[in-house]
Design a protein around this motif. Structure first.
Motif, PDB file in Angstrom:
ATOM      1  N   ASN A  75      19.184  13.846 -17.901  1.00 46.20           N
ATOM      2  CA  ASN A  75      18.303  12.702 -17.624  1.00 46.20           C
ATOM      3  C   ASN A  75      17.159  12.640 -18.634  1.00 46.20           C
ATOM      4  N   LEU A  76      16.573  13.778 -18.935  1.00 44.27           N
ATOM      5  CA  LEU A  76      15.487  13.819 -19.910  1.00 44.27           C
ATOM      6  C   LEU A  76      15.994  13.444 -21.296  1.00 44.27           C
ATOM      7  N   TYR A  79      16.616   9.727 -21.488  1.00 38.13           N
ATOM      8  CA  TYR A  79      15.367   8.945 -21.538  1.00 38.13           C
ATOM      9  C   TYR A  79      14.755   9.000 -22.939  1.00 38.13           C
ATOM     10  N   THR A 111       8.557  16.132 -27.100  1.00 35.65           N
ATOM     11  CA  THR A 111       9.580  16.383 -26.081  1.00 35.65           C
ATOM     12  C   THR A 111      10.862  16.918 -26.708  1.00 35.65           C
ATOM     13  N   GLU A 127      12.061  17.918 -15.148  1.00 34.69           N
ATOM     14  CA  GLU A 127      11.482  16.745 -14.485  1.00 34.69           C
ATOM     15  C   GLU A 127      10.008  16.593 -14.826  1.00 34.69           C
ATOM     16  N   GLN A 130       9.740  15.120 -18.334  1.00 31.06           N
ATOM     17  CA  GLN A 130      10.103  13.698 -18.330  1.00 31.06           C
ATOM     18  C   GLN A 130       8.971  12.860 -17.731  1.00 31.06           C
ATOM     19  N   GLU A 134       7.078   9.707 -19.428  1.00 32.99           N
ATOM     20  CA  GLU A 134       7.047   8.405 -18.768  1.00 32.99           C
ATOM     21  C   GLU A 134       5.619   7.899 -18.598  1.00 32.99           C
TER      22      GLU A 134
END
Length: 203
Positions: A75-76, A79, A111, A127, A130, A134
């Motif tokens: 997911n990271l 993104y 990141t 998480e 991320q 965000e």
């Protein structure tokens, strides 16, 4: 039977417990031998079976946790890839200020470097990273996407309709009544009476 040559009958028997029985009978002498081969060496005890079941359950829980950890990592990474794609779009770049571009680009690079050093990080760590990204990128991009939506034509049409109503001329009924002659108020003295009219007789 030829002399000097022994004849031996061999019999094999395997029972339900996995025990193999082998018997041999020499016909010439009548001598016999029998041996049993048990399968105990490859069979597991009850304690060993219970231990294996417990290990399987523990490994299943670890597999589930590892699956969730890998999903958080993906997911990271997805993104980050999405942000890089947006930042390579010329239409997006033209609408961003220099400070906004620098903020997003710096956080993306930070990141990516963290991901290279922490491939085996835990779910909560992925998480958290991320969320930090965000918090920098989402307000900027959301404001960019929502820009100009308030300049639609709806408000203009309302203003125009109000102005058009105000431009309609109003009828002044009072003046129109005043300008109309009042026959009832006309001077009776100026109107000749029928009695005063003289009609000449016609011969």
């Amino acid at each position: 039977m030829r002399r000097g040559k022994a004849t031996v009958d061999v019999t094999f028997n395997l029972d339900a417990n996995g025990v193999l029985s082998v018997s041999a009978l020499e016909k010439s002498t009548g001598r016999s031998r029998k041996i049993e081969i048990a399968n105990d060496s490859s069979r597991l005890s009850d304690d060993e079976v219970a231990r294996l079941v417990e290990e399987a359950q523990r490994y299943a829980a670890e597999d589930d946790a590892n699956k969730i950890r890998i999903e958080s990592k993906f997911n990271l990474e997805n993104y980050v890839y999405s942000l890089k794609s947006s930042m390579s779009d010329q239409k997006v770049i033209e609408q961003l200020t220099d400070d906004d571009k620098e903020s997003i680009t710096y956080k993306i690079e930070e990141t990516e470097n963290w991901l290279l050093r922490n491939q085996l990080a835990e779910k909560d760590e992925f998480e958290a990273i991320q969320q930090e990204l965000e918090e920098i990128a989402n307000p900027i991009l959301n404001n960019l996407n929502s820009g100009g939506e308030g300049d639609g034509g709806g408000g203009t049409r309302d203003d125009d309709s109000d102005d058009s109503d105000g431009d309609l001329p109003e009828l002044d009924t009072d003046e129109s009544d005043d300008d109309m002659p009042d026959l009832a108020d006309s001077d009776d003295d100026d109107t000749p009476a029928l009695d005063d009219l003289k009609i000449d007789e016609i011969d």
